[in-house]
Scaffold this motif. Structure first.
Motif, PDB file in Angstrom:
ATOM      1  N   HIS A   1      31.123  16.439 -16.468  1.00  0.00           N
ATOM      2  CA  HIS A   1      32.564  16.237 -16.279  1.00  0.00           C
ATOM      3  C   HIS A   1      33.210  17.614 -16.382  1.00  0.00           C
ATOM      4  CE1 HIS A   1      32.275  11.864 -16.597  1.00  0.00           C
ATOM      5  NE2 HIS A   1      31.342  12.100 -17.495  1.00  0.00           N
ATOM      6  N   VAL A   2      33.529  18.232 -15.225  1.00  0.00           N
ATOM      7  CA  VAL A   2      34.063  19.596 -15.193  1.00  0.00           C
ATOM      8  C   VAL A   2      35.335  19.647 -14.360  1.00  0.00           C
ATOM      9  CG1 VAL A   2      31.856  20.772 -15.573  1.00  0.00           C
ATOM     10  CG2 VAL A   2      32.499  20.135 -13.266  1.00  0.00           C
ATOM     11  N   ALA A   3      36.076  20.750 -14.498  1.00  0.00           N
ATOM     12  CA  ALA A   3      37.323  20.912 -13.757  1.00  0.00           C
ATOM     13  C   ALA A   3      37.069  21.249 -12.290  1.00  0.00           C
ATOM     14  CB  ALA A   3      38.170  22.005 -14.397  1.00  0.00           C
ATOM     15  N   GLY A   4      35.924  21.876 -12.000  1.00  0.00           N
ATOM     16  CA  GLY A   4      35.606  22.234 -10.624  1.00  0.00           C
ATOM     17  C   GLY A   4      34.150  22.631 -10.509  1.00  0.00           C
ATOM     18  N   ALA A   5      33.627  22.609  -9.283  1.00  0.00           N
ATOM     19  CA  ALA A   5      32.236  22.978  -9.049  1.00  0.00           C
ATOM     20  C   ALA A   5      32.075  23.433  -7.613  1.00  0.00           C
ATOM     21  CB  ALA A   5      31.313  21.801  -9.339  1.00  0.00           C
ATOM     22  N   THR A   6      31.134  24.354  -7.384  1.00  0.00           N
ATOM     23  CA  THR A   6      30.852  24.803  -6.023  1.00  0.00           C
ATOM     24  C   THR A   6      29.981  23.764  -5.322  1.00  0.00           C
ATOM     25  OG1 THR A   6      28.873  26.005  -6.725  1.00  0.00           O
ATOM     26  CG2 THR A   6      30.948  27.234  -6.728  1.00  0.00           C
ATOM     27  N   LYS A   7      29.955  23.827  -3.994  1.00  0.00           N
ATOM     28  CA  LYS A   7      29.156  22.870  -3.223  1.00  0.00           C
ATOM     29  C   LYS A   7      27.676  22.998  -3.576  1.00  0.00           C
ATOM     30  CE  LYS A   7      32.260  22.695   0.740  1.00  0.00           C
ATOM     31  NZ  LYS A   7      32.439  23.074   2.144  1.00  0.00           N
ATOM     32  N   GLY A   8      27.205  24.235  -3.747  1.00  0.00           N
ATOM     33  CA  GLY A   8      25.803  24.466  -4.097  1.00  0.00           C
ATOM     34  C   GLY A   8      25.445  23.896  -5.456  1.00  0.00           C
ATOM     35  N   ALA A   9      26.374  24.028  -6.408  1.00  0.00           N
ATOM     36  CA  ALA A   9      26.131  23.497  -7.754  1.00  0.00           C
ATOM     37  C   ALA A   9      26.067  21.979  -7.727  1.00  0.00           C
ATOM     38  CB  ALA A   9      27.226  23.963  -8.707  1.00  0.00           C
ATOM     39  N   ILE A  10      26.974  21.337  -6.992  1.00  0.00           N
ATOM     40  CA  ILE A  10      26.977  19.876  -6.879  1.00  0.00           C
ATOM     41  C   ILE A  10      25.677  19.400  -6.229  1.00  0.00           C
ATOM     42  CG2 ILE A  10      28.109  17.913  -5.772  1.00  0.00           C
ATOM     43  CD1 ILE A  10      30.760  19.450  -6.079  1.00  0.00           C
ATOM     44  N   ALA A  11      25.246  20.109  -5.178  1.00  0.00           N
ATOM     45  CA  ALA A  11      24.007  19.733  -4.493  1.00  0.00           C
ATOM     46  C   ALA A  11      22.802  19.866  -5.427  1.00  0.00           C
ATOM     47  CB  ALA A  11      23.816  20.612  -3.261  1.00  0.00           C
ATOM     48  N   ALA A  12      22.767  20.917  -6.246  1.00  0.00           N
ATOM     49  CA  ALA A  12      21.635  21.136  -7.155  1.00  0.00           C
ATOM     50  C   ALA A  12      21.596  20.064  -8.247  1.00  0.00           C
ATOM     51  CB  ALA A  12      21.725  22.518  -7.779  1.00  0.00           C
ATOM     52  N   VAL A  13      22.769  19.686  -8.766  1.00  0.00           N
ATOM     53  CA  VAL A  13      22.828  18.658  -9.818  1.00  0.00           C
ATOM     54  C   VAL A  13      22.411  17.311  -9.244  1.00  0.00           C
ATOM     55  CG1 VAL A  13      24.373  17.390 -11.356  1.00  0.00           C
ATOM     56  CG2 VAL A  13      24.560  19.866 -11.187  1.00  0.00           C
ATOM     57  N   GLU A  14      22.885  16.979  -8.044  1.00  0.00           N
ATOM     58  CA  GLU A  14      22.527  15.692  -7.429  1.00  0.00           C
ATOM     59  C   GLU A  14      21.056  15.655  -7.034  1.00  0.00           C
ATOM     60  OE1 GLU A  14      25.448  15.309  -4.342  1.00  0.00           O
ATOM     61  OE2 GLU A  14      26.969  14.539  -5.735  1.00  0.00           O
ATOM     62  N   LYS A  15      20.492  16.796  -6.660  1.00  0.00           N
ATOM     63  CA  LYS A  15      19.068  16.881  -6.328  1.00  0.00           C
ATOM     64  C   LYS A  15      18.214  16.581  -7.564  1.00  0.00           C
ATOM     65  CE  LYS A  15      15.605  20.140  -4.687  1.00  0.00           C
ATOM     66  NZ  LYS A  15      15.324  21.548  -4.432  1.00  0.00           N
ATOM     67  N   ALA A  16      18.714  17.004  -8.750  1.00  0.00           N
ATOM     68  CA  ALA A  16      17.999  16.742 -10.004  1.00  0.00           C
ATOM     69  C   ALA A  16      18.245  15.318 -10.505  1.00  0.00           C
ATOM     70  CB  ALA A  16      18.438  17.739 -11.065  1.00  0.00           C
ATOM     71  N   GLY A  17      19.105  14.544  -9.809  1.00  0.00           N
ATOM     72  CA  GLY A  17      19.362  13.159 -10.189  1.00  0.00           C
ATOM     73  C   GLY A  17      20.609  12.965 -11.027  1.00  0.00           C
ATOM     74  N   GLY A  18      21.404  14.019 -11.195  1.00  0.00           N
ATOM     75  CA  GLY A  18      22.611  13.930 -12.014  1.00  0.00           C
ATOM     76  C   GLY A  18      23.854  13.709 -11.178  1.00  0.00           C
ATOM     77  N   THR A  19      25.008  13.694 -11.862  1.00  0.00           N
ATOM     78  CA  THR A  19      26.291  13.520 -11.174  1.00  0.00           C
ATOM     79  C   THR A  19      27.276  14.564 -11.670  1.00  0.00           C
ATOM     80  OG1 THR A  19      27.045  11.979 -12.863  1.00  0.00           O
ATOM     81  CG2 THR A  19      26.017  11.028 -10.914  1.00  0.00           C
ATOM     82  N   VAL A  20      28.218  14.926 -10.787  1.00  0.00           N
ATOM     83  CA  VAL A  20      29.304  15.849 -11.136  1.00  0.00           C
ATOM     84  C   VAL A  20      30.614  15.121 -10.911  1.00  0.00           C
ATOM     85  CG1 VAL A  20      30.426  18.038 -10.615  1.00  0.00           C
ATOM     86  CG2 VAL A  20      27.949  17.873 -10.503  1.00  0.00           C
TER      87      VAL A  20
END
Length: 180
Positions: A129-148
């Motif tokens: 739960h963050v104020a903002g995230a880059t597209k690459g960071a969101i993609a990396a977190v979702e690839k690991a099975g997490g959510t942003v």
């Protein structure tokens, strides 16, 4: 030997130069300030003065704008999150927000929010739960099975000028409807 007998070696600490205490002292008469004039006096500040010539800070053009109201985000890379998870400082089962990152020692303070950056590798499944995230960071977190999760952007209220125009248009419309 007793505590009151402790002392530095002879010559370890040099005394300060006492300025303006006679010509024989080496720093007498002008006291290291040169000879005459305004700069030899006390309480003088001539910062940027170039003898009447237009100073450099006024010769150069003004550029840019510093927004005092701009939010100050704390930036965190996903690689740093993985290090905290590996060190068992961050619990991957719980949601990760600014307070959790401060408690884990990843960041010192939250400021205006946390912004997630995509540098590094992430293998842990995290619910962020963050104020903002880059597209690459969101993609990396979702690839690991997490959510942003990021908050919805605030819709700006219209400015005063737009509000006045809208009110005037409504007044004209109401006046036209009353005449009909």
């Amino acid at each position: 030997m007793k505590l009151n007998q402790l002392a530095d070696n002879e010559g370890a600490r040099k005394g300060r130069m006492r300025v303006g205490r006679g010509i024989g002292s080496g720093k007498g008469k002008t006291g290291g300030r040169g000879v005459k004039g305004q700069k030899s006096r006390t309480g003088v500040a001539i910062k940027g003065f170039e003898g009447g010539q237009m100073p450099l800070y006024r010769r150069l053009p003004k550029r840019g704008f510093n927004n005092a109201l701009r939010p100050d985000f704390v930036e965190v890379n996903i690689g740093r999150l993985q290090q905290a998870v590996d060190a068992k400082k961050l619990d991957a089962a719980k949601p990760v927000d600014g307070e959790a990152l401060v408690a884990a020692g990843v960041i010192r303070r939250v400021r205006d929010g946390v912004r997630l950056l995509g540098k590094g590798e992430l293998s842990a499944k995290l619910d962020l739960h963050v104020a903002g995230a880059t597209k690459g960071a969101i993609a990396a977190v979702e690839k690991a099975g997490g959510t942003v999760t990021t908050p919805e952007p605030e819709v700006r209220k219209e400015g005063k000028r737009a509000a006045r125009k809208k009110a005037a248009a409504e007044k004209r419309a109401a006046g036209a409807a009353a005449q009909d």
